[in-house]
Design a protein around this motif. Structure first.
Motif, PDB file in Angstrom:
ATOM      1  N   HIS A 132       3.578  -0.806  -0.663  1.00 45.31           N
ATOM      2  CA  HIS A 132       3.963  -0.055  -1.852  1.00 45.31           C
ATOM      3  C   HIS A 132       3.239  -0.561  -3.096  1.00 45.31           C
ATOM      4  CE1 HIS A 132       7.966   1.443   0.111  1.00 45.31           C
ATOM      5  NE2 HIS A 132       6.946   2.254   0.364  1.00 45.31           N
ATOM      6  N   PHE A 133       2.903   0.363  -3.994  1.00 40.16           N
ATOM      7  CA  PHE A 133       2.028   0.029  -5.118  1.00 40.16           C
ATOM      8  C   PHE A 133       2.595  -1.062  -6.018  1.00 40.16           C
ATOM      9  CE2 PHE A 133       4.846   3.038  -7.203  1.00 40.16           C
ATOM     10  CZ  PHE A 133       4.957   2.536  -8.504  1.00 40.16           C
ATOM     11  N   ASP A 134       3.921  -1.149  -6.148  1.00 41.17           N
ATOM     12  CA  ASP A 134       4.489  -2.150  -7.052  1.00 41.17           C
ATOM     13  C   ASP A 134       4.336  -3.566  -6.509  1.00 41.17           C
ATOM     14  OD1 ASP A 134       6.384  -1.158  -5.128  1.00 41.17           O
ATOM     15  OD2 ASP A 134       8.013  -2.151  -6.198  1.00 41.17           O
ATOM     16  N   HIS A 135       3.934  -3.690  -5.248  1.00 37.30           N
ATOM     17  CA  HIS A 135       3.707  -5.007  -4.652  1.00 37.30           C
ATOM     18  C   HIS A 135       2.229  -5.317  -4.422  1.00 37.30           C
ATOM     19  CE1 HIS A 135       7.967  -5.972  -3.781  1.00 37.30           C
ATOM     20  NE2 HIS A 135       8.065  -4.652  -3.851  1.00 37.30           N
ATOM     21  N   VAL A 136       1.398  -4.305  -4.345  1.00 38.08           N
ATOM     22  CA  VAL A 136      -0.012  -4.542  -4.008  1.00 38.08           C
ATOM     23  C   VAL A 136      -0.977  -3.936  -5.021  1.00 38.08           C
ATOM     24  CG1 VAL A 136       0.544  -4.701  -1.560  1.00 38.08           C
ATOM     25  CG2 VAL A 136      -0.163  -2.504  -2.502  1.00 38.08           C
ATOM     26  N   GLY A 137      -0.446  -3.417  -6.132  1.00 40.15           N
ATOM     27  CA  GLY A 137      -1.291  -2.754  -7.113  1.00 40.15           C
ATOM     28  C   GLY A 137      -2.300  -3.656  -7.790  1.00 40.15           C
ATOM     29  N   GLY A 138      -2.102  -4.976  -7.705  1.00 40.31           N
ATOM     30  CA  GLY A 138      -3.048  -5.924  -8.274  1.00 40.31           C
ATOM     31  C   GLY A 138      -4.029  -6.496  -7.263  1.00 40.31           C
ATOM     32  N   ASN A 139      -3.998  -5.989  -6.031  1.00 39.05           N
ATOM     33  CA  ASN A 139      -4.898  -6.513  -4.992  1.00 39.05           C
ATOM     34  C   ASN A 139      -6.356  -6.534  -5.441  1.00 39.05           C
ATOM     35  OD1 ASN A 139      -2.870  -6.941  -3.125  1.00 39.05           O
ATOM     36  ND2 ASN A 139      -3.664  -5.491  -1.604  1.00 39.05           N
ATOM     37  N   LYS A 140      -6.821  -5.399  -5.996  1.00 39.26           N
ATOM     38  CA  LYS A 140      -8.241  -5.278  -6.331  1.00 39.26           C
ATOM     39  C   LYS A 140      -8.649  -6.296  -7.388  1.00 39.26           C
ATOM     40  CE  LYS A 140     -11.847  -2.033  -7.793  1.00 39.26           C
ATOM     41  NZ  LYS A 140     -12.462  -3.002  -8.729  1.00 39.26           N
ATOM     42  N   ALA A 160      -9.956  -2.545   1.336  1.00 37.98           N
ATOM     43  CA  ALA A 160      -9.425  -2.643   2.695  1.00 37.98           C
ATOM     44  C   ALA A 160      -9.072  -4.093   3.007  1.00 37.98           C
ATOM     45  CB  ALA A 160     -10.453  -2.134   3.702  1.00 37.98           C
ATOM     46  N   PRO A 161      -8.099  -4.309   3.869  1.00 33.15           N
ATOM     47  CA  PRO A 161      -7.749  -5.699   4.200  1.00 33.15           C
ATOM     48  C   PRO A 161      -8.900  -6.414   4.902  1.00 33.15           C
ATOM     49  CG  PRO A 161      -6.647  -4.176   5.691  1.00 33.15           C
ATOM     50  CD  PRO A 161      -7.279  -3.341   4.616  1.00 33.15           C
ATOM     51  N   ASP A 162      -9.009  -7.697   4.628  1.00 32.18           N
ATOM     52  CA  ASP A 162      -9.992  -8.514   5.335  1.00 32.18           C
ATOM     53  C   ASP A 162      -9.518  -8.833   6.742  1.00 32.18           C
ATOM     54  OD1 ASP A 162     -12.043  -9.348   3.104  1.00 32.18           O
ATOM     55  OD2 ASP A 162     -10.050  -9.515   2.207  1.00 32.18           O
ATOM     56  N   ARG A 163      -8.191  -8.780   6.908  1.00 28.81           N
ATOM     57  CA  ARG A 163      -7.606  -9.078   8.212  1.00 28.81           C
ATOM     58  C   ARG A 163      -6.231  -8.439   8.262  1.00 28.81           C
ATOM     59  NH1 ARG A 163      -6.443 -15.124   8.879  1.00 28.81           N
ATOM     60  NH2 ARG A 163      -4.380 -14.961   9.799  1.00 28.81           N
ATOM     61  N   THR A 164      -5.835  -7.962   9.431  1.00 30.92           N
ATOM     62  CA  THR A 164      -4.468  -7.490   9.595  1.00 30.92           C
ATOM     63  C   THR A 164      -3.664  -8.547  10.344  1.00 30.92           C
ATOM     64  OG1 THR A 164      -5.068  -6.262  11.593  1.00 30.92           O
ATOM     65  CG2 THR A 164      -5.066  -5.049   9.503  1.00 30.92           C
ATOM     66  N   ILE A 165      -2.374  -8.530  10.114  1.00 31.12           N
ATOM     67  CA  ILE A 165      -1.493  -9.568  10.659  1.00 31.12           C
ATOM     68  C   ILE A 165      -0.372  -8.919  11.458  1.00 31.12           C
ATOM     69  CG2 ILE A 165      -1.976 -11.432   9.046  1.00 31.12           C
ATOM     70  CD1 ILE A 165       0.284 -10.395   7.274  1.00 31.12           C
ATOM     71  N   GLU A 166       0.021  -9.599  12.519  1.00 31.68           N
ATOM     72  CA  GLU A 166       1.033  -9.098  13.440  1.00 31.68           C
ATOM     73  C   GLU A 166       2.178 -10.104  13.556  1.00 31.68           C
ATOM     74  OE1 GLU A 166       0.891  -6.201  15.006  1.00 31.68           O
ATOM     75  OE2 GLU A 166      -1.233  -5.616  15.156  1.00 31.68           O
ATOM     76  N   MET A 183      -7.133  -9.025  -8.232  1.00 32.25           N
ATOM     77  CA  MET A 183      -6.976 -10.393  -7.728  1.00 32.25           C
ATOM     78  C   MET A 183      -8.130 -10.763  -6.804  1.00 32.25           C
ATOM     79  SD  MET A 183      -5.161 -13.147  -7.799  1.00 32.25           S
ATOM     80  CE  MET A 183      -3.867 -12.426  -8.802  1.00 32.25           C
ATOM     81  N   LYS A 184      -8.545  -9.836  -5.955  1.00 36.26           N
ATOM     82  CA  LYS A 184      -9.676 -10.122  -5.067  1.00 36.26           C
ATOM     83  C   LYS A 184     -10.967 -10.246  -5.871  1.00 36.26           C
ATOM     84  CE  LYS A 184     -11.998  -8.834  -0.797  1.00 36.26           C
ATOM     85  NZ  LYS A 184     -11.791 -10.173  -0.220  1.00 36.26           N
ATOM     86  N   ASP A 185     -11.158  -9.368  -6.853  1.00 34.17           N
ATOM     87  CA  ASP A 185     -12.361  -9.459  -7.685  1.00 34.17           C
ATOM     88  C   ASP A 185     -12.444 -10.810  -8.385  1.00 34.17           C
ATOM     89  OD1 ASP A 185     -13.096  -6.901  -6.975  1.00 34.17           O
ATOM     90  OD2 ASP A 185     -12.441  -5.967  -8.852  1.00 34.17           O
ATOM     91  N   ASP A 226       0.787  -0.728   7.656  1.00 32.74           N
ATOM     92  CA  ASP A 226       0.814  -0.444   6.213  1.00 32.74           C
ATOM     93  C   ASP A 226      -0.574  -0.442   5.584  1.00 32.74           C
ATOM     94  OD1 ASP A 226       3.540  -0.231   6.336  1.00 32.74           O
ATOM     95  OD2 ASP A 226       3.945  -1.612   4.679  1.00 32.74           O
ATOM     96  N   ALA A 227      -1.581  -0.873   6.324  1.00 34.18           N
ATOM     97  CA  ALA A 227      -2.939  -0.941   5.769  1.00 34.18           C
ATOM     98  C   ALA A 227      -3.430   0.398   5.218  1.00 34.18           C
ATOM     99  CB  ALA A 227      -3.901  -1.483   6.826  1.00 34.18           C
ATOM    100  N   PRO A 228      -3.142   1.554   5.857  1.00 37.89           N
ATOM    101  CA  PRO A 228      -3.629   2.825   5.305  1.00 37.89           C
ATOM    102  C   PRO A 228      -3.093   3.140   3.914  1.00 37.89           C
ATOM    103  CG  PRO A 228      -2.997   3.097   7.609  1.00 37.89           C
ATOM    104  CD  PRO A 228      -2.518   1.748   7.183  1.00 37.89           C
TER     105      PRO A 228
END
Length: 206
Positions: free
Chosen positions: A58-66, A105-111, A68-70, A82-84
């Motif tokens: 959900h955007f309120d939890h991952v909206g800063g991903n870009k 896109a995620p660098d890795r998915t987790i299970e 933060m990664k940059d 949830d990756a899509p």
């Protein structure tokens, strides 16, 4: 272990910085917004981000991903179900009248059962769907970072697309309530609690 909590964004999501005191390596869990504040908190403790961990999409939890990664180059990790959601954050936020950047896109998915290590800290991934299909919780040394699965006195909403009430309740009972009563629960919104408190007092599990 260093644990910092920042309430970020218009929906006041909890972002967690989890760091190793010896090596200064850390993970940022759910950088939903206000990336500058998160980066300042990292700098104050001289922490180096190895992972950006998403409890769900959900955007309120991952909206800063870009951003933060940059800024850090850290790897983004999320459950494959949830990756899509990461490439449609701007549209999702707009539906609520807010804004967010689409995530790389995620660098890795987790299970379920995977481990994530940085510094002297190892997190175990627990798949706890119900709020979203790919919701996960992260466990280490008496602390569980539960995303929007379990709150103090409540649970995550299950009326969003992909949500399922019975799945969420089952996941909490079988994945979280099997932990020791004194395990600290750090939720995606609101104050921290403990497993024992929620087993005794959470109205959804009486």
């Amino acid at each position: 272990m260093i644990i910092k909590v920042l309430e970020v964004g218009p929906i006041m999501a909890n972002c967690y910085i989890l760091g190793c005191e010896e090596t200064k390596e850390c993970a940022v869990i759910d950088p939903g917004d206000e990336t500058d504040r998160i980066l300042l908190a990292l700098a104050e403790s001289a922490l180096k981000v190895k992972y950006i961990l998403n409890t769900h999409g959900h955007f309120d939890h991952v909206g800063g991903n870009k951003k933060m990664k940059d800024a850090t180059g850290a790897d983004i990790l999320i459950h494959p179900l949830d990756a899509p959601m990461l490439n449609s954050l701007s549209a999702s936020a707009a539906n609520w009248g807010f804004s967010a950047d689409d995530s790389p896109a995620p660098d890795r998915t987790i299970e379920d059962g995977d481990t994530i290590s940085f510094g002297n800290i190892t997190l175990k991934v627990l798949h706890t769907p119900g709020h979203t299909p790919g919701g996960v919780s992260f466990y280490t040394n008496g602390n569980i970072f539960a995303g929007d699965t379990l709150f103090q006195g409540s649970i995550g909403r299950t009326d969003f697309p992909g949500g399922d009430y019975e799945t969420l309740i089952s996941g909490v009972r079988n994945k979280l309530f099997v932990l020791e009563d004194d395990v600290n629960v750090f939720p995606g919104h609101g104050p921290a609690t403990t497993i024992g408190r929620e087993k005794r007092f959470n109205p959804f599990f009486r």
